[in-house]
Design an enzyme around this catalytic site. Sequence first.
Site, PDB file in Angstrom:
ATOM      1  N   TYR A 192       0.842  -1.191   0.000  1.00  0.00           N
ATOM      2  CA  TYR A 192       0.000   0.000   0.000  1.00  0.00           C
ATOM      3  C   TYR A 192       0.877   1.240   0.000  1.00  0.00           C
ATOM      4  CZ  TYR A 192      -3.171   3.604   1.817  1.00  0.00           C
ATOM      5  OH  TYR A 192      -3.885   4.744   1.978  1.00  0.00           O
ATOM      6  N   GLU A 231      -3.595   7.188  -4.391  1.00  0.00           N
ATOM      7  CA  GLU A 231      -3.421   5.981  -3.594  1.00  0.00           C
ATOM      8  C   GLU A 231      -3.293   4.762  -4.500  1.00  0.00           C
ATOM      9  OE1 GLU A 231      -6.107   4.920   0.007  1.00  0.00           O
ATOM     10  OE2 GLU A 231      -6.732   3.583  -1.604  1.00  0.00           O
TER      11      GLU A 231
END
Length: 377
Positions: A104, A189
């Site tokens: 992530y 993201e």
Amino acid sequence: MVKLAEWQGKVVFRKYGVPLPRGEVARSASEAEALVRSGKVPLPCVIKAQVLSGGRGKGGAVRFASTPEEARAAAEAILALDFKGEKVRTVLLEEKLPIGRELYVAMTLDRSQRLPLLMASARGGVEVESVADEEIDRQTVHPFPGLTSYEKRRAARALGVTGAQARSLEKVLDSLWKAFQLEDAELVEINPLAVVGDGLVALDAKVVIEDDASFRHPEYAEVRDDRTELEEIAREKEIAFVQLDGNIGVIANGAGLTMATLDVLKEFGGEPGVFLDLGGTDDPKKVTEAFLLMARAKPAAVFLNIFGGITRCDTVAKGLVEAMTQVPAAERFPLVARIRGNNEAEGIEILRSAGVTAIPDLKASAQAAVEAARGRP
Ligand code: GDP
Ligand code: MN
């Protein structure tokens, strides 16, 4: 807040060099099948609902297929979904990569510290919401030096990547940082950022553009899936073109001037119907393309408002005159022009000799455009 769908976020990512799987969007099951059959999307592939809500992986909105028939069936099932109240109208088909770990990374704004914030976690994937705070590495990034080598190395350590993968990560982070800065994003993201062999690939994309910066990004003004046919064509030609309800076409350069021009027309009782932002271009070919697109929208009149800074008034004028000759006589419309700035006199001369009403004063020219459109459909 402009929240982009995954495929739109990936268009942004591609622009800045974030590595992505090969993929294409489809709006019907047969279109999806055709993409696979033509080899544009290699098999096996992933089919993903293009909705703004997250949690698609767990909610049945991400499926896999290894034949064209399976791709079709998966697309059909996903397109029939009402995902968290959002009708699925588009699917993204991508090659299915053999992935290792799922990481992530995200860049967002830390409003309390008034700085961009880089977040990284080795525990990416569909469960990221439940990852404990201490498993997410957070670093503020000062905008002046930008993302530094030190910060990138620290992120690599947090993600547990070394060697070639760490070098791949540095590139991804540089791209992410650039995208964040240059697109005025409030969030970029990647979850998951997948380990694929020696490299990293962004399997998902979440991009949110900062509302206060939207004037700098007219390209996001109409980020929705309900573009008109002409808007879609414009998009492919990279022309900023938006259809509204009125009947006066507006051609201007730069988002600010374009918006101001719409306001001025309204002020004088006109209804802007289509607007087109030439941006910084004076490339006669581009101007011609833009103008022909405008003609297809069948405006009652067109108001051209150009400020020649970098753009030269005479080249814009030449492009326009050239374009006008290509519009069939039956589809011609009155054209009122106001062009100021670099090579203004030459530009006005070119327009006037082509029969265009050229008025340097803003109010007078806007009024003339409103007048020209009056009584026409
Ligand atoms: P989200 O659940 O809405 O965030 O959707 P994602 O795009 O993140 O996809 C969910 C999950 O699907 C990912 O975490 C992956 O596990 C899986 N996935 C997506 N694309 C691929 C792929 O190309 N290969 C493999 N093996 N898995 C994928
Ligand atoms: Mn995801």
